[in-house]
Scaffold this motif. Sequence first.
Motif, PDB file in Angstrom:
ATOM      1  N   HIS A   1       7.876  -7.690   7.379  1.00 44.54           N
ATOM      2  CA  HIS A   1       8.180  -6.310   7.758  1.00 44.54           C
ATOM      3  C   HIS A   1       8.838  -5.549   6.621  1.00 44.54           C
ATOM      4  O   HIS A   1       9.074  -4.353   6.723  1.00 44.54           O
ATOM      5  CB  HIS A   1       9.140  -6.279   8.953  1.00 44.54           C
ATOM      6  CG  HIS A   1       8.589  -6.966  10.162  1.00 44.54           C
ATOM      7  ND1 HIS A   1       7.553  -6.445  10.885  1.00 44.54           N
ATOM      8  CD2 HIS A   1       8.917  -8.138  10.753  1.00 44.54           C
ATOM      9  CE1 HIS A   1       7.262  -7.262  11.883  1.00 44.54           C
ATOM     10  NE2 HIS A   1       8.073  -8.297  11.822  1.00 44.54           N
ATOM     11  N   LEU A   2       9.216  -6.272   5.585  1.00 45.16           N
ATOM     12  CA  LEU A   2      10.097  -5.660   4.591  1.00 45.16           C
ATOM     13  C   LEU A   2       9.502  -5.629   3.199  1.00 45.16           C
ATOM     14  O   LEU A   2      10.215  -5.385   2.230  1.00 45.16           O
ATOM     15  CB  LEU A   2      11.436  -6.420   4.553  1.00 45.16           C
ATOM     16  CG  LEU A   2      12.244  -6.397   5.854  1.00 45.16           C
ATOM     17  CD1 LEU A   2      13.407  -7.338   5.781  1.00 45.16           C
ATOM     18  CD2 LEU A   2      12.739  -4.984   6.135  1.00 45.16           C
TER      19      LEU A   2
ATOM     20  N   THR B   1       8.098 -13.784  10.428  1.00 45.02           N
ATOM     21  CA  THR B   1       8.896 -13.038  11.401  1.00 45.02           C
ATOM     22  C   THR B   1       9.717 -11.933  10.759  1.00 45.02           C
ATOM     23  O   THR B   1       9.979 -10.922  11.392  1.00 45.02           O
ATOM     24  CB  THR B   1       9.859 -13.967  12.157  1.00 45.02           C
ATOM     25  OG1 THR B   1      10.622 -14.695  11.198  1.00 45.02           O
ATOM     26  CG2 THR B   1       9.113 -14.936  13.041  1.00 45.02           C
ATOM     27  N   VAL B   2      10.164 -12.130   9.546  1.00 46.70           N
ATOM     28  CA  VAL B   2      11.081 -11.143   8.979  1.00 46.70           C
ATOM     29  C   VAL B   2      10.533 -10.477   7.720  1.00 46.70           C
ATOM     30  O   VAL B   2      10.374  -9.253   7.664  1.00 46.70           O
ATOM     31  CB  VAL B   2      12.440 -11.813   8.656  1.00 46.70           C
ATOM     32  CG1 VAL B   2      13.373 -10.824   7.967  1.00 46.70           C
ATOM     33  CG2 VAL B   2      13.074 -12.346   9.925  1.00 46.70           C
TER      34      VAL B   2
ATOM     35  N   LEU C   1      16.726  -8.518   0.809  1.00 44.22           N
ATOM     36  CA  LEU C   1      17.906  -9.258   0.375  1.00 44.22           C
ATOM     37  C   LEU C   1      18.899  -9.420   1.536  1.00 44.22           C
ATOM     38  O   LEU C   1      19.384 -10.517   1.826  1.00 44.22           O
ATOM     39  CB  LEU C   1      18.526  -8.484  -0.781  1.00 44.22           C
ATOM     40  CG  LEU C   1      19.663  -9.083  -1.586  1.00 44.22           C
ATOM     41  CD1 LEU C   1      19.642  -8.452  -2.971  1.00 44.22           C
ATOM     42  CD2 LEU C   1      20.986  -8.808  -0.942  1.00 44.22           C
TER      43      LEU C   1
ATOM     44  N   ALA D   1      18.363  -9.020   4.846  1.00 44.37           N
ATOM     45  CA  ALA D   1      17.838  -9.755   5.992  1.00 44.37           C
ATOM     46  C   ALA D   1      17.821 -11.249   5.713  1.00 44.37           C
ATOM     47  O   ALA D   1      18.235 -12.060   6.557  1.00 44.37           O
ATOM     48  CB  ALA D   1      16.430  -9.268   6.324  1.00 44.37           C
TER      49      ALA D   1
ATOM     50  N   GLU E   1      16.510  -4.366   1.377  1.00 48.58           N
ATOM     51  CA  GLU E   1      16.537  -4.786   2.779  1.00 48.58           C
ATOM     52  C   GLU E   1      16.176  -6.258   2.911  1.00 48.58           C
ATOM     53  O   GLU E   1      16.760  -6.983   3.714  1.00 48.58           O
ATOM     54  CB  GLU E   1      15.560  -3.956   3.607  1.00 48.58           C
ATOM     55  CG  GLU E   1      16.099  -2.635   4.075  1.00 48.58           C
ATOM     56  CD  GLU E   1      16.031  -1.583   2.984  1.00 48.58           C
ATOM     57  OE1 GLU E   1      15.643  -1.925   1.851  1.00 48.58           O
ATOM     58  OE2 GLU E   1      16.383  -0.430   3.275  1.00 48.58           O
TER      59      GLU E   1
ATOM     60  N   GLY F   1       8.134  -4.447  -0.169  1.00 48.62           N
ATOM     61  CA  GLY F   1       8.357  -3.180  -0.848  1.00 48.62           C
ATOM     62  C   GLY F   1       9.739  -2.618  -0.618  1.00 48.62           C
ATOM     63  O   GLY F   1      10.056  -1.531  -1.058  1.00 48.62           O
ATOM     64  N   ARG F   2      10.567  -3.352   0.109  1.00 48.90           N
ATOM     65  CA  ARG F   2      11.938  -2.890   0.326  1.00 48.90           C
ATOM     66  C   ARG F   2      12.886  -4.004  -0.096  1.00 48.90           C
ATOM     67  O   ARG F   2      13.481  -4.688   0.744  1.00 48.90           O
ATOM     68  CB  ARG F   2      12.148  -2.529   1.795  1.00 48.90           C
ATOM     69  CG  ARG F   2      11.316  -1.318   2.217  1.00 48.90           C
ATOM     70  CD  ARG F   2      11.145  -1.237   3.718  1.00 48.90           C
ATOM     71  NE  ARG F   2      12.401  -0.991   4.409  1.00 48.90           N
ATOM     72  CZ  ARG F   2      12.524  -1.002   5.734  1.00 48.90           C
ATOM     73  NH1 ARG F   2      11.473  -1.234   6.484  1.00 48.90           N
ATOM     74  NH2 ARG F   2      13.693  -0.792   6.292  1.00 48.90           N
ATOM     75  N   PRO F   3      13.026  -4.207  -1.368  1.00 42.55           N
ATOM     76  CA  PRO F   3      13.734  -5.390  -1.861  1.00 42.55           C
ATOM     77  C   PRO F   3      15.192  -5.484  -1.388  1.00 42.55           C
ATOM     78  O   PRO F   3      15.657  -6.576  -1.059  1.00 42.55           O
ATOM     79  CB  PRO F   3      13.667  -5.259  -3.388  1.00 42.55           C
ATOM     80  CG  PRO F   3      13.260  -3.863  -3.650  1.00 42.55           C
ATOM     81  CD  PRO F   3      12.499  -3.396  -2.474  1.00 42.55           C
TER      82      PRO F   3
END
Lengths: 383, 550, 252
Positions: free
Chosen positions: B343-344, B339-340, B352, B354, B350, B346-348
């Motif tokens: 989506h993220l 769920t989360v 972190l 979330a 973010e 490659g965006r460490p």
Amino acid sequence: MTNTAFNPRSLLASDVGGRRLLMVLLAIAIFVPILNLAVPESSVFHVSTYTVSLVGKYLCLALLALAVDLIWGYCGILSLGHGAFFALGGYAMGMYLMRQIGDRGVYGNPELPDFMVFLNWQELPWYWSGFESFGFAMLMVLLVPGILAFIFGLLAFRSRVTGVYFSIISQALTYALLLAFFRNDMGFGGNNGLTDFKDILGFSLQSDATRATLFSLTAIALLLSYLLCRWIVDTKLGRVLIAIRDAESRTRFTGYKVEYFKVFVFVLSAMIAGVAGALYVPQVGIINPGEFSPLNSIEIVVWVAIGGRGTLYGAVLGALLVNYAKTYFTGAMPEVWLFMLGGLFVISTIYLPKGVVGVFQKFKSKVAVEPDDPSIQSKEAAS
Amino acid sequence: MRYYLKTLAFMCLALIGLCSQVSFSQEQNFAQTLTFDQITEQLITAKQTKQKTLLIEQLAAIDDERKQLLLEDLQQGSFYYRKEDKRPVYITREESGYALTDVLSGEAYGVVKKTTVRKVSINNTLRKQLRTVLAWVSLSDEDVDIRLGAATELLKSPDSANIELIKSVLAEEKNPAVKVVLQQTLAVIYLASEVESERLVAIADLEEIQNKEVMQILANMLEQNEAGEFSEPSEKVRAAAESALNGMRSEEKFYSVVENLFFGLSLGSVLLLAAVGLAITFGVMGVINMAHGEMIMLGAYTTYVIQILMPNYIEMSLLIAIPAAFLVSGMFGIIIERTVIRHLYGRPLETLLATFGISLVLQQMVRSVFSPLNKTVITPEWMSGSMQINGFLSLTNNRFYIIIFSLIVLLGLIFLLKKTFIGLQMRAVTQNRAMANSMGIRSNWVDALTFGLGSGIAGIAGVALSQLTNVGPNLGQAYIIDSFMVVVFGGVGNLFGTFFAAMSLGVANKFIEPMAGAVLGKIIVLVFIILFIQWRPRGLFALKGRFVED
Amino acid sequence: MTVSHINDDAILYVNGVSKSFDGFKALNNLSLILNKGEMRAIIGPNGAGKTTMMDVITGKLRPDTGEVIFGDNIDLTKYDEAEIANLGIGRKFQKPTVIESLTLFENLELAIAGHRSVFQALFHKLSGEQTDRIDEVLDLVALPTRRNELAGALSHGQKQWLEIGMLLVQNPELLLVDEPAAGMTDAETETTAELLKSITGKHSVVVVEHDMDFIKALDTTVSVLHEGSTLAEGRLEDVQNNERVIEVYLGR
Ligand SMILES: Nc1ncnc2c1ncn2[C@@H]1O[C@H](COP(=O)(O)OP(=O)(O)O)[C@@H](O)[C@H]1O
Ligand SMILES: [Mg+2]
């Protein structure tokens, strides 16, 4: 836009959000004290002292958020330990306020704060000396966070500790400080921290006038810090910061010593956080080790993320919104608050990468061709 | 488990010793061994003390449950026989006389007049003998607790008459706790001797002993009173005592280091358990999961729930909780990933944030469901208690099991990653996603499973932690920073590094603690890691390679 | 360090450089000499160590052994990336890297030769000359109309050009250009080759490229890299006829 002089008008020429924010700040700095002190309580226009303190507190936190946005939004440094600098500034102010109590403490000792008497200490530890002077204490509010940030930043950035590694060790830093300040023998009041303040520069902290003044000072500090940050990000230095955020290697190979730039903004940001802490303490009347808790530091980041990072005013907006929500929900539905805060973290990162400000911008203009979220990832060239 | 096997082995040894037990009977005249019945009957007819002595000795040596009661009765002078047919009987005093029970057949003869029975007479020689024999019988019992009790009895009234007995028992005794008490008794007896040479011999005998009480006794000998007199008059004895004491002290020091090491390793194991799941999600997948601590917490709560659901199977609860916690935390992990986190990628930073949000939600969820108060998780019998290795060293069972358990988990994990197909897929996806995809690996699915695996292992850690700390909504928070420190210190993406880091941090913590105190120790370790990362930003055992950079 | 053996005209002297990663020798006793004002094309199969060589020259990696000397006798292994950039070596990455959330103009402003310290950056103001130079380069890289657009909006090839533009305003003595033609149309490739040729002479240039047409267009000395060392050096035609080169390129 190339600003070199510190000229508010030209600074804000293209910063609509900032202009509005500063006008509001200026207005409340002037009118809130008047509405609180001069307007009778019966009037609908009266602003209660409770509200003054509460909003004053929010403004301090907004200042803290501004500091975090400066490094995170513009330079890509995600500090999960910024609460530490806030708390250190707060402690410096708290120490001054403690010394002002004099012999009015419970034990009536003219030299030693109550908790030291309680611990059977005979004399003031050396690091408490000087804090009876307001000027010295204010210097420390800047220097203590500044020096810590300098040492920590220099060590980290020189070894190229970046990204999540930096985040994690900055969290460890504030955690270590949390543990340290909990200790009684550190001489900062241990668990209970510093409290029971009486007055500041001779003005009673309980009086409405002092509170209103502190409020105005906070609003003005936020205003000035905003201008300072805006000026910095509008100079070439600001563009170097963005370059570091977007492509650190490119910036190095272009000849910029990335570590020095990072240290510079990190120190500046820590000092602003220190000032925020120093303004916070007299308004809430206490500083304790809880301010060092990693959760606090992480919350700041959420304010910035929710408001919209890399815009400065977004950070201020986010801090005000989230903290208002926090006050409301922890009062009305305490069990719901953490669900909400947690949900905010998730939603803001997945669905609102540019925060509330981003949503407004989207509604307003579809003209500018913007890249995908600029602040996400450094697009490093390697292979 | 091992502990039981060990004691079992000791028991066998003790039994063998018991069967061949002849050491303190000087005269062993009987060619064949008599049965309990025969001895009892002969005891009644025997006239001379010497005969009875031999019979009692025989009785002590045979393997029969009834002997102790008989010996006790004999000693207390309450061993009777019926005059008419010389049947041995136990008596219970009643108002109208004695109620008789046959010693051999157990048959009840009803209440009779006092005059119909007669006491088997004993004298002081026999009494003394009986006392020793009884002590020996208890000291040779199969049950450690009974042996320990008997030894403690001896210590309470040190008597030089028991020297031979104690020595012979000591030669066979394997249980360190019992041994310690016996040795101590010996020391006390010898050291009380009037004869200088005996005291010297006693000290020489004591040199090998690992016993804190004995050390205290020796130390007392070296004390001076106000007049400057030593409590031990002989200089020679004092010198011997001092050198023996020094020897013991250095040995004690050695074992205290060993003990510290053990504490350190057990703390390290806790860190390892807490961090190894993170080493998967962070190290292998590169996902910063701030809710990792909450996965641990969920595991601990699962243990709690299992115990609530199966109140009659507490001993088994942990074994059931391990797979259950793995599934619960693993499921949560998979849900979070789907769920989360997905989506993220490659965006460490973010990720972190979330996952931190998720951690808040999970904490609050637990608070709402289970209340904010800490829950008690019961420690099964076999997890509690401790092993006395020797006089200076005892190791608590729960720590011991946790060390073993953490190693099993680590090895299992390494096996899973290195030797199974799913492990191969996981490594393939993390190393080259595009190529893995093109080879038909469903990387989405592998991502979810990998994350579930890391979370599930955190859940297992929670089961272990439920035995060590309070189970409450904040359980996870206490471990998240430590876990990250371990992973970062060890080098991201390297399970061996994680192991090494956890153990060395655990040990370091325990060795700094006595010097600096627990909190300061922790601060020192944290500051050390902060400095260390400046020096080696990628940890101790960093993977070198382009793909881990930037 | 004695440097007497260096050709007076040499601007870059790479001698016996090795670099290994976990035992794998990415560079193996590599040597290369580049004269002032010379352009050198470097070709070689994937993984030959071309990018690694640039990493070593620009301070991103430290060589295990060997010397890298720039100008008269500056030992480059003692400096970091920023210092080396300021010594006069500019680099274009294999993967085009520009600052996506700044405008083209601002990208060039950051790159323009001049002061690099924190406080200079704080009080920096572009001179009219500098602004002119930036606009000139924007013309040169054929992007004048997009002056105030964000660099993130550029196409792959345009980013390549912007990055080359950044190198030009940086005005380094030596340019290292890693695969500039990747992602460009034929016409763009040709223009790029022209552009690089036009700056040769004033600057020394090292170009890494796979595209043989591009190399041909550069019309310059070629070094062939293979498994971390130089396999052959010379005119493209000669090199192409070199048996070992043919073997490396085709024989596997
Ligand atoms: N930082 C690094 N870690 C591990 N291996 C590397 C690293 N940099 C380069 N390599 C390896 O060195 C070899 C040469 O790479 P590279 O210089 O990029 O080749 P080229 O640019 O010629 O295609 C490749 O096999 C690459 O995998
Ligand atoms: Mg390459």
